[in-house]
Design an enzyme around this catalytic site. Structure first.
Site, PDB file in Angstrom:
ATOM      1  N   CYS A  88      40.682  37.582  36.474  1.00 22.12           N
ATOM      2  CA  CYS A  88      39.941  36.332  36.694  1.00 22.12           C
ATOM      3  C   CYS A  88      39.305  35.873  35.367  1.00 22.12           C
ATOM      4  O   CYS A  88      40.025  35.537  34.442  1.00 22.12           O
ATOM      5  CB  CYS A  88      38.920  36.497  37.816  1.00 22.12           C
ATOM      6  N   HIS A 195      42.392  37.671  41.761  1.00 24.66           N
ATOM      7  CA  HIS A 195      41.712  38.958  41.822  1.00 24.66           C
ATOM      8  C   HIS A 195      42.677  40.032  42.299  1.00 24.66           C
ATOM      9  O   HIS A 195      42.968  40.126  43.494  1.00 24.66           O
ATOM     10  CB  HIS A 195      40.497  38.871  42.743  1.00 24.66           C
ATOM     11  N   GLU A 197      42.111  43.115  42.582  1.00 30.44           N
ATOM     12  CA  GLU A 197      41.418  44.060  43.454  1.00 30.44           C
ATOM     13  C   GLU A 197      41.190  43.515  44.864  1.00 30.44           C
ATOM     14  O   GLU A 197      40.821  44.261  45.769  1.00 30.44           O
ATOM     15  CB  GLU A 197      40.075  44.475  42.826  1.00 30.44           C
TER      16      GLU A 197
END
Length: 219
Positions: A88, A195, A197
């Site tokens: 990001c 993102h 994650e």
């Protein structure tokens, strides 16, 4: 002899724990012995086997929080070949500059600037761009996208995006009022606008690919 750690850079940013968890999960799935640590210590960054720079918030704030010590450590380590993944705003910091709250220099590893998503605004699309978007590959193959499904999606949360980029740095794009760079890579430095994650199976596949990646250092 203990393996060099995978370092999640702590610079008072967000998503540190979730990025570390994703790296640990990917490493465990691959059977890799590497330790994953969260650290803001430049000496730990210099000794890393892999560097991950998460990011959440405004470009200018993240750039200021990174500071000279960590910036120098990242520069030195990656110049010597340590693989780097920006997530990001961490990806955005790879650019020459950001235009959020004024003009702020970035790391300058890839061409372009981080600018408001004017195309989306003009089409009446809501910002921040938040949610799942399909990843469209711009190369026939790249180690970071190995094994991804043809309809793989990433989870995005951002209001600024890379523009004025070099096509050679693009690995994948998304569509949101226009073309949005989603994955970039140059040499041993790569980044995702979405993102990793938070991108579930797609994110874990990309993280695993990053941990296995043996890139040639950027020149």
């Amino acid at each position: 002899m203990t393996a060099a750690p995978i370092v999640i850079i702590d610079y008072n940013g967000g998503n540190l724990a979730s990025a570390a968890q994703a790296a640990r999960r990917a490493a465990a799935d691959l059977g890799l012995p590497h330790d994953v640590v969260i650290s803001g210590d430049p000496s730990t960054v210099r000794a890393a086997s892999r560097i991950i720079l998460p990011g959440q918030g405004a470009f200018d704030h993240c750039a200021q929080e990174l500071g000279a010590g960590l910036r120098d450590a990242i520069e030195e380590a990656t110049r010597e070949g340590t693989p780097f993944l920006g997530i990001c705003v961490g990806m955005q910091l790879m650019a020459e500059r950001g235009l959020e709250h004024g003009v702020t220099p970035g790391l300058g590893w890839i061409r372009g600037e981080i600018a408001p998503m004017d195309d989306a605004t003009e089409l009446g699309l809501r910002l921040p761009h938040m949610g799942w978007n399909r990843l469209d590959h711009t190369r026939d193959s790249h180690p970071l996208t190995e094994g991804l499904a043809a309809d793989a999606h990433g989870y995005f949360v951002h209001s600024y995006a890379l523009r004025g980029y070099d096509e050679a740095d693009l690995v994948a794009t998304a569509e949101y009022g226009g073309r949005v760079p989603a994955i970039v890579a140059r040499g041993n430095r790569c980044g995702t606008q979405f993102h990793v994650e938070k991108s579930q199976r797609t994110g874990l596949r990309i993280m695993a690919n990053f941990l296995l990646w043996q890139p040639v250092p950027a020149t």
